[in-house]
Design a protein around this motif. Structure first.
Motif, short mmCIF file in Angstrom:
data_model
loop_
_atom_site.label_atom_id
_atom_site.label_comp_id
_atom_site.label_asym_id
_atom_site.label_seq_id
_atom_site.Cartn_x
_atom_site.Cartn_y
_atom_site.Cartn_z
N ASN A 70 0.83 -1.21 0.00
CA ASN A 70 0.00 0.00 0.00
C ASN A 70 0.87 1.26 0.00
O ASN A 70 0.63 2.22 0.73
N GLY A 71 1.91 1.23 -0.84
CA GLY A 71 2.86 2.34 -0.91
C GLY A 71 2.36 3.50 -1.74
O GLY A 71 1.29 3.46 -2.34
N GLU A 72 3.18 4.54 -1.76
CA GLU A 72 2.86 5.76 -2.50
C GLU A 72 3.86 5.91 -3.65
O GLU A 72 4.95 5.32 -3.62
N ILE A 73 3.51 6.74 -4.61
CA ILE A 73 4.38 6.99 -5.76
C ILE A 73 4.49 8.49 -6.00
O ILE A 73 3.51 9.22 -5.94
N LEU A 74 5.72 8.92 -6.32
CA LEU A 74 6.00 10.29 -6.73
C LEU A 74 6.71 10.21 -8.07
O LEU A 74 7.73 9.52 -8.20
N VAL A 75 6.16 10.87 -9.09
CA VAL A 75 6.73 10.86 -10.44
C VAL A 75 7.26 12.25 -10.77
O VAL A 75 6.53 13.24 -10.67
N VAL A 76 8.52 12.29 -11.19
CA VAL A 76 9.17 13.55 -11.55
C VAL A 76 9.68 13.44 -12.99
O VAL A 76 10.41 12.50 -13.32
N SER A 77 9.30 14.40 -13.84
CA SER A 77 9.80 14.42 -15.21
C SER A 77 11.30 14.70 -15.20
O SER A 77 11.78 15.51 -14.42
N GLN A 78 12.03 14.01 -16.08
CA GLN A 78 13.49 14.09 -16.06
C GLN A 78 14.02 13.92 -17.48
O GLN A 78 14.46 12.85 -17.87
N PHE A 79 13.97 14.98 -18.28
CA PHE A 79 14.40 14.88 -19.68
C PHE A 79 15.86 14.49 -19.80
O PHE A 79 16.27 13.91 -20.80
N THR A 80 16.67 14.74 -18.78
CA THR A 80 18.09 14.42 -18.86
C THR A 80 18.35 12.91 -18.92
O THR A 80 19.45 12.50 -19.30
N LEU A 81 17.35 12.10 -18.60
CA LEU A 81 17.51 10.65 -18.75
C LEU A 81 17.66 10.26 -20.21
O LEU A 81 18.14 9.17 -20.53
N MET A 82 17.25 11.14 -21.10
CA MET A 82 17.33 10.85 -22.54
C MET A 82 18.66 11.33 -23.15
O MET A 82 18.82 11.35 -24.37
N ALA A 83 19.61 11.67 -22.32
CA ALA A 83 20.90 12.20 -22.79
C ALA A 83 21.61 11.24 -23.73
O ALA A 83 21.64 10.03 -23.51
N SER A 84 22.19 11.81 -24.76
CA SER A 84 23.11 11.08 -25.63
C SER A 84 24.50 11.61 -25.27
O SER A 84 24.74 12.81 -25.28
#
Length: 150
Positions: A70-84
């Motif tokens: 019964n946990g919680e979730i926090l989602v944060v956008s992170q465009f830097t994960l798409m780094a080349s």
């Protein structure tokens, strides 16, 4: 889509001086959206995240899902994960989706995850300068890329 999923005992995102979202035990998910990502990627990720057994059972074995605890979730956008980073030392963001693609997909991902959880999830603010704090539990950190499903 690329994610970094961290099992946490607490996490929060602050914008300016104001806490936007905070959670207790659960998952902090950093989400990167690529220019070729689709709703199919969202569906696959949501199913994987909901079923991911990375919480300890009564024997101390990672055998429980976010739903089981019964946990919680926090989602944060992170465009830097798409780094080349193949050429030179300065990352390129050429693989990141533009705002007109990534904002609707980010919102859809958050909505789909909330629906699957049966409760609201915490979010950051797309494109904002955010300060993310977390207490990684374990530490347990899982990286997923929808282009590497096998």
């Amino acid at each position: 889509m690329r994610t970094v999923i961290q099992r946490v005992t607490q996490a929060s995102v602050t914008i300016g001086e104001q806490v936007k979202s905070s959670i207790g035990t659960g998952l902090l998910i950093l989400l990167g959206i690529g220019k070729n990502d689709t709703e199919e990627d969202i569906n696959w990720l949501v199913k994987k995240i909901i079923g991911l057994r990375i919480f300890d059972d009564e024997m101390g074995v990672m055998n429980r899902s976010i739903m089981d605890v019964n946990g919680e979730i926090l989602v944060v956008s992170q465009f830097t994960l798409m780094a080349s980073y193949k050429k030179g030392n300065r990352p390129s963001w050429i693989n990141a989706a533009p705002h007109e693609i990534s904002i609707p997909l980010y919102n859809h991902f958050c909505d789909a995850l909330s629906k699957a959880m049966g409760k609201p999830i915490g979010t950051g603010e797309f494109g904002a300068d955010m300060k993310v704090e977390l207490l990684n539990d374990g530490p347990v950190t899982i990286c997923m890329d929808t282009k590497n499903k096998e």
